[in-house]
Design a protein around this motif. Structure first.
Motif, PDB file in Angstrom:
ATOM      1  N   GLY A   1     -85.317  -3.621  11.040  1.00 23.13           N
ATOM      2  CA  GLY A   1     -85.113  -2.232  10.217  1.00 23.13           C
ATOM      3  C   GLY A   1     -86.143  -1.196  10.873  1.00 23.13           C
ATOM      4  O   GLY A   1     -86.498  -1.152  11.886  1.00 23.13           O
TER       5      GLY A   1
ATOM      6  N   GLU B   1     -89.407   4.460   7.643  1.00 22.21           N
ATOM      7  CA  GLU B   1     -89.137   6.018   7.268  1.00 22.21           C
ATOM      8  C   GLU B   1     -90.087   6.672   6.315  1.00 22.21           C
ATOM      9  O   GLU B   1     -90.409   5.987   5.401  1.00 22.21           O
ATOM     10  CB  GLU B   1     -87.558   6.458   6.999  1.00 22.21           C
TER      11      GLU B   1
ATOM     12  N   THR C   1     -89.910   7.795  13.460  1.00 21.21           N
ATOM     13  CA  THR C   1     -89.674   6.648  12.819  1.00 21.21           C
ATOM     14  C   THR C   1     -90.164   5.453  13.600  1.00 21.21           C
ATOM     15  O   THR C   1     -90.636   5.755  14.827  1.00 21.21           O
ATOM     16  CB  THR C   1     -88.142   6.444  12.540  1.00 21.21           C
TER      17      THR C   1
ATOM     18  N   PHE D   1     -90.593   3.988   3.382  1.00 24.33           N
ATOM     19  CA  PHE D   1     -89.471   3.005   3.177  1.00 24.33           C
ATOM     20  C   PHE D   1     -89.198   2.301   4.641  1.00 24.33           C
ATOM     21  O   PHE D   1     -89.351   2.498   5.544  1.00 24.33           O
ATOM     22  CB  PHE D   1     -88.326   3.968   2.743  1.00 24.33           C
TER      23      PHE D   1
ATOM     24  N   ARG E   1     -85.625   0.461   5.803  1.00 20.98           N
ATOM     25  CA  ARG E   1     -84.034   0.429   6.042  1.00 20.98           C
ATOM     26  C   ARG E   1     -83.880  -0.569   6.665  1.00 20.98           C
ATOM     27  O   ARG E   1     -83.714  -0.663   8.075  1.00 20.98           O
ATOM     28  CB  ARG E   1     -83.692   1.837   6.606  1.00 20.98           C
TER      29      ARG E   1
ATOM     30  N   ARG F   1     -82.254   1.755   1.427  1.00 25.94           N
ATOM     31  CA  ARG F   1     -83.625   1.534   1.880  1.00 25.94           C
ATOM     32  C   ARG F   1     -84.596   1.102   0.776  1.00 25.94           C
ATOM     33  O   ARG F   1     -84.376   1.447  -0.319  1.00 25.94           O
ATOM     34  CB  ARG F   1     -84.284   2.661   2.497  1.00 25.94           C
TER      35      ARG F   1
END
Length: 223
Positions: free
Chosen positions: A29, A32, A39, A71, A73, A82
């Motif tokens: 993943g 963020e 990222t 977060f 994702r 997310r």
């Protein structure tokens, strides 16, 4: 095109028949932060815990007041949305105040807890594997900046900096925290986390922190 075809063939050989590429994307993943364009990559090691690089996250980035700021994702399915991160634990020997001191580089590891567990049949967490050996081919799963899905590619382990895992793959922004995975001969195992890029002579390489002796104490602290 020829090099890309060769890479795809190598990756197919590394993956067992019951572990398609989609499964590795589903375990990976992207981290963020609200209002931040940069990222990092992260990988599930429990249904509600992902491992990443320590330089990617800090505990004070999780929330601002009552509002989540950090977060995770998932890489699969694409429309999964997310998940808020609720806690961060960095390795205690990672000392950001001492930047430039090489001894801290192998400890550039952090774990993040998600607001809720993801379904294991859709987003399977990876088991921990033994450290890689020079000459071994592993799979790097990372999420490059400005791409909408993780990138999977085979990388050979080569001699490099002591106490770090060095892989013969060119890496770019956003890939820090990506998983170095042993994907053959059984279920995929995560063995290291990508932390930096370097060059050995004319060869661009990625450098990673091995997880075997470092992940368990961090998970214990998170509990």
């Amino acid at each position: 095109m020829l090099l890309r075809a060769i890479a795809v063939c190598l990756l197919a050989l590394l993956l067992p028949a019951d572990a398609p590429a989609q499964d590795l994307s589903a375990s990976a993943g992207r981290l963020e932060r609200l209002g931040v364009s940069g990222t990092c990559s992260a990988t599930l090691v429990r249904p509600d815990v992902a491992v990443t690089a320590a330089h990617c996250v800090r505990p004070d980035q999780v929330r601002q007041g009552d509002a989540p700021q950090l977060f995770f994702r998932p890489g699969w399915p694409r429309d999964a949305g997310r998940m808020a991160v609720v806690d961060v634990v960095r390795h205690p020997l990672y000392a950001p105040a001492r930047e430039g001191e090489r001894w801290r580089f192998p400890f550039d590891i952090a774990v993040v807890r998600l607001a809720r567990a993801l379904p294991e049949r859709v987003n399977p967490p990876l088991a921990l594997g033994r450290p890689p050996e020079p000459g071994e081919y592993l799979t790097l799963v990372s999420w490059k900046k400005d791409q909408d899905a993780p990138v999977l590619r085979p990388c050979q382990v080569v001699p490099g900096v002591e106490a770090l895992v060095t892989i013969a793959c060119r890496v770019a922004g956003g890939e820090s925290g990506g998983a170095v995975i042993r994907a053959g001969n059984g279920a995929p195992e995560i063995v290291a986390v990508l932390t930096s890029r370097a060059q050995i002579g004319s060869l661009p390489v990625g450098q990673a922190s091995a997880l075997e002796l470092r992940l368990a104490p961090m998970l214990h602290r998170l509990d």
